[in-house]
Every structure is written in C-alpha cells, then in structure tokens.
Scaffold this active site. Structure first.
Site, PDB file in Angstrom:
ATOM      1  N   GLY A 167       0.861  -1.177   0.000  1.00 51.56           N
ATOM      2  CA  GLY A 167       0.000   0.000   0.000  1.00 51.56           C
ATOM      3  C   GLY A 167       0.891   1.219   0.000  1.00 51.56           C
ATOM      4  O   GLY A 167       1.979   1.198  -0.555  1.00 51.56           O
ATOM      5  N   GLU A 168       0.450   2.246   0.679  1.00 49.67           N
ATOM      6  CA  GLU A 168       1.234   3.473   0.767  1.00 49.67           C
ATOM      7  C   GLU A 168       1.814   3.539   2.179  1.00 49.67           C
ATOM      8  O   GLU A 168       1.080   3.794   3.137  1.00 49.67           O
ATOM      9  CB  GLU A 168       0.303   4.656   0.452  1.00 49.67           C
ATOM     10  CG  GLU A 168       1.009   5.964   0.276  1.00 49.67           C
ATOM     11  CD  GLU A 168       2.224   5.879  -0.632  1.00 49.67           C
ATOM     12  OE1 GLU A 168       2.097   5.398  -1.773  1.00 49.67           O
ATOM     13  OE2 GLU A 168       3.311   6.280  -0.193  1.00 49.67           O
ATOM     14  N   SER A 169       3.119   3.297   2.288  1.00 48.40           N
ATOM     15  CA  SER A 169       3.698   3.147   3.626  1.00 48.40           C
ATOM     16  C   SER A 169       3.616   4.431   4.451  1.00 48.40           C
ATOM     17  O   SER A 169       3.540   4.373   5.678  1.00 48.40           O
ATOM     18  CB  SER A 169       5.146   2.665   3.529  1.00 48.40           C
ATOM     19  OG  SER A 169       5.936   3.574   2.794  1.00 48.40           O
ATOM     20  N   CYS A 204       6.104  -5.552   0.814  1.00 49.39           N
ATOM     21  CA  CYS A 204       6.208  -4.276   0.106  1.00 49.39           C
ATOM     22  C   CYS A 204       6.131  -3.086   1.069  1.00 49.39           C
ATOM     23  O   CYS A 204       7.085  -2.879   1.811  1.00 49.39           O
ATOM     24  CB  CYS A 204       5.173  -4.217  -1.010  1.00 49.39           C
ATOM     25  SG  CYS A 204       5.631  -3.062  -2.294  1.00 49.39           S
ATOM     26  N   ARG A 261      12.934   2.998  -0.901  1.00 48.00           N
ATOM     27  CA  ARG A 261      11.589   2.874  -1.484  1.00 48.00           C
ATOM     28  C   ARG A 261      11.678   2.962  -3.011  1.00 48.00           C
ATOM     29  O   ARG A 261      12.604   3.553  -3.556  1.00 48.00           O
ATOM     30  CB  ARG A 261      10.688   3.970  -0.933  1.00 48.00           C
ATOM     31  CG  ARG A 261      10.396   3.767   0.545  1.00 48.00           C
ATOM     32  CD  ARG A 261       9.560   4.885   1.091  1.00 48.00           C
ATOM     33  NE  ARG A 261       8.233   4.907   0.500  1.00 48.00           N
ATOM     34  CZ  ARG A 261       7.401   5.945   0.588  1.00 48.00           C
ATOM     35  NH1 ARG A 261       7.766   7.018   1.244  1.00 48.00           N
ATOM     36  NH2 ARG A 261       6.217   5.895   0.038  1.00 48.00           N
ATOM     37  N   ILE A 278       5.649  -4.252  -7.263  1.00 42.60           N
ATOM     38  CA  ILE A 278       4.901  -3.041  -7.625  1.00 42.60           C
ATOM     39  C   ILE A 278       5.508  -1.864  -6.860  1.00 42.60           C
ATOM     40  O   ILE A 278       5.367  -1.785  -5.641  1.00 42.60           O
ATOM     41  CB  ILE A 278       3.395  -3.183  -7.278  1.00 42.60           C
ATOM     42  CG1 ILE A 278       2.803  -4.425  -7.960  1.00 42.60           C
ATOM     43  CG2 ILE A 278       2.624  -1.920  -7.685  1.00 42.60           C
ATOM     44  CD1 ILE A 278       1.402  -4.783  -7.501  1.00 42.60           C
ATOM     45  N   ARG A 279       6.186  -1.009  -7.558  1.00 43.93           N
ATOM     46  CA  ARG A 279       6.910   0.108  -6.924  1.00 43.93           C
ATOM     47  C   ARG A 279       7.600  -0.405  -5.643  1.00 43.93           C
ATOM     48  O   ARG A 279       7.453   0.150  -4.556  1.00 43.93           O
ATOM     49  CB  ARG A 279       5.952   1.274  -6.618  1.00 43.93           C
ATOM     50  CG  ARG A 279       5.445   1.965  -7.880  1.00 43.93           C
ATOM     51  CD  ARG A 279       4.645   3.226  -7.566  1.00 43.93           C
ATOM     52  NE  ARG A 279       3.538   2.977  -6.670  1.00 43.93           N
ATOM     53  CZ  ARG A 279       3.411   3.476  -5.450  1.00 43.93           C
ATOM     54  NH1 ARG A 279       4.318   4.283  -4.960  1.00 43.93           N
ATOM     55  NH2 ARG A 279       2.358   3.198  -4.730  1.00 43.93           N
ATOM     56  N   HIS A 328       4.962  -9.206  -3.591  1.00 45.18           N
ATOM     57  CA  HIS A 328       3.584  -9.449  -3.125  1.00 45.18           C
ATOM     58  C   HIS A 328       3.156 -10.903  -3.300  1.00 45.18           C
ATOM     59  O   HIS A 328       2.447 -11.215  -4.264  1.00 45.18           O
ATOM     60  CB  HIS A 328       2.609  -8.585  -3.927  1.00 45.18           C
ATOM     61  CG  HIS A 328       2.739  -7.127  -3.697  1.00 45.18           C
ATOM     62  ND1 HIS A 328       2.066  -6.455  -2.697  1.00 45.18           N
ATOM     63  CD2 HIS A 328       3.470  -6.194  -4.341  1.00 45.18           C
ATOM     64  CE1 HIS A 328       2.369  -5.176  -2.745  1.00 45.18           C
ATOM     65  NE2 HIS A 328       3.215  -4.985  -3.726  1.00 45.18           N
ATOM     66  N   GLU A 368       0.882 -12.247  -1.901  1.00 46.07           N
ATOM     67  CA  GLU A 368      -0.599 -12.253  -1.797  1.00 46.07           C
ATOM     68  C   GLU A 368      -1.274 -11.996  -3.144  1.00 46.07           C
ATOM     69  O   GLU A 368      -2.484 -12.172  -3.279  1.00 46.07           O
ATOM     70  CB  GLU A 368      -1.071 -11.242  -0.743  1.00 46.07           C
ATOM     71  CG  GLU A 368      -1.032  -9.768  -1.129  1.00 46.07           C
ATOM     72  CD  GLU A 368       0.349  -9.110  -1.018  1.00 46.07           C
ATOM     73  OE1 GLU A 368       1.365  -9.828  -0.891  1.00 46.07           O
ATOM     74  OE2 GLU A 368       0.397  -7.870  -1.073  1.00 46.07           O
TER      75      GLU A 368
HETATM   76  N1  GLN Z   1       6.272   2.305  -2.815  1.00 54.12           N
HETATM   77  C1  GLN Z   1       5.273   2.048  -1.811  1.00 54.12           C
HETATM   78  C2  GLN Z   1       5.703   2.635  -0.476  1.00 54.12           C
HETATM   79  O1  GLN Z   1       6.862   2.782  -0.227  1.00 54.12           O
HETATM   80  C3  GLN Z   1       5.050   0.576  -1.638  1.00 54.12           C
HETATM   81  C4  GLN Z   1       4.356   0.019  -2.847  1.00 54.12           C
HETATM   82  C5  GLN Z   1       3.564  -1.212  -2.556  1.00 54.12           C
HETATM   83  O2  GLN Z   1       3.303  -1.565  -1.409  1.00 54.12           O
HETATM   84  N2  GLN Z   1       3.109  -1.840  -3.609  1.00 54.12           N
HETATM   85  O3  GLN Z   1       4.843   2.921   0.316  1.00 54.12           O
END
Ligand code: GLN
Length: 206
Positions: free
Chosen positions: A55-57, A84, A110, A136-137, A184, A186
């Site tokens: 998610g968005e940390s 992630c 990140r 993913i990112r 991920h 999941e």
């Molecule tokens: N780049 C996101 C972060 O640092 C993590 C991306 C993700 O969880 N898919 O929050």
C-alpha cells in the site's frame, strides 16, 4: 486458537486475507488458526501474528503511530510478516521522512527498482525453491544495520538473515520471527510463503 491479524489501515488487505485463509486451509489447520482484519491497537494485542500488506507506507505508518499499534507489536513481541509497504514499515530507516516501526535492523530504499520497472514480475528464489515474484513500486533493503544504526556488511549482523536477492538487490529478509519481502506473494495463487510464516507462528505457540 492462534489468531493472525491482517492490518487493515490502507492497501492491498483483502488479497492477504484471501491467501492467508487459503494457506490455513491447505495446511489443514482451520481448527487451529483464524485470520481476520484488525484496525486498532486493542485488536492487534490479541493476535499471535500480524501481516502488513502493500500500500502506501506513509499513510499506513502515520495511522500505526496515531493508534499506537507499533507500541503493542513491540511490547508484546508479535511476529510481523510485511510485504512491500510492510517491509518499509518494519525497517529502522528509509530514504524518506516518514513514520516507521523500526523493528528490523534494515535500511530500506523505497521504489527501488526505478521508473521503467515500476511493476514487473520475476521468478525469485527463496528457501531453495522458486516462487512467482510480483513487484509493484517495490522497495529493497539497501543496508543491514547494527544496534547503533550504523551500516554493517552483509553477514556481519547475524540477526538479519538475507532470504533472497534479485540481481544484487536484497528482496527478502528475516530477523527473529519477523519477515519482510519486497514483493507481493498475496497477489499470486502460491500460498507457500504464507504457510512458512504461519508454521513459524504455530511452532512459537506450541
Ligand atoms: N512504494 C510504496 C511505499 O513505499 C510501496 C508500494 C507497494 O506496497 N506496492 O509505500
């Protein structure tokens, strides 16, 4: 009954619930383990393990601090499985000013795989097996730290075990009973990594 809490503050939570339930079923442990979403410190305190999703940390970290969820996890030494954004939150340092939990002796970069590789899939090797890796990112572990937060060479801080690398990037680590992964599991059908984490929790509660 062992209880696994899937932290539901923001991010890819339902996928973790689904795969954790599937893993429990595959293990034949539906009478022994339950998994449910948790949102507040009081609920987290009742869990034997906590999963933190992607998610968005920055958002997840802010809510963790506000709700004092990190205090409960640290005080009760609850094993965390972070994927992630979950890896970012487990770290002691990131390349960004944000709230993190500081549970694992790692520094995290990140969005470590660059713009052209914002999202990609790659086979990864871990525990001597091959798994599908969805990135993913994704972050990676840029450094292993010691107790004073100084950078140490790989293999020096034995508390942090490197489980997997992709090229030269560290993408999975374990410290004590905490596990952090850049990717991920999941978002795949493969339950083996969740089963690994759940088995660890079962052994701790025997
Ligand atoms: N780049 C996101 C972060 O640092 C993590 C991306 C993700 O969880 N898919 O929050």
């Amino acid at each position: 009954m062992i209880k696994i809490g899937i932290l539901n503050l923001q991010g890819a939570v339902s996928e973790h619930v689904d795969i954790t339930l599937k893993a429990i079923k595959n293990m034949g442990k539906t009478n022994e383990i339950v998994a449910e979403v948790v949102r507040y410190a009081g609920e987290v305190a009742e869990c034997n393990g906590i999963i933190i999703s992607g998610g968005e940390s920055t958002v997840i970290g802010k809510l963790i601090k506000e709700r004092e969820i990190d205090k409960v996890i640290i005080d009760k030494n609850i094993p965390v499985f972070g994927t992630c954004a979950g890896m970012v939150l487990l770290s002691k340092r990131t390349d960004y000013d944000q709230d993190i939990m500081g549970i694992m002796d790692i520094e995290v970069k990140r969005n470590s795989f660059g713009r052209q590789r914002d999202s990609f899939e790659s086979e990864i090797n871990i525990f001597e097996h091959t798994y599908p890796g969805v990135f993913i990112r994704a972050p990676s572990v840029s450094n292993i730290l010691n107790e004073s937060n100084d950078v140490v060479n790989e293999g020096i801080n034995d508390k942090v075990e490197i489980l997997s690398k992709l090229d030269s990037n560290i993408i999975a680590v374990k410290q004590g009973n905490n596990i952090a992964m850049s990717f991920h599991p999941e978002l795949t059908d493969d339950t083996r990594l969740h089963e690994y984490y759940l088995n660890q929790i079962i052994n701790l509660n025997r």
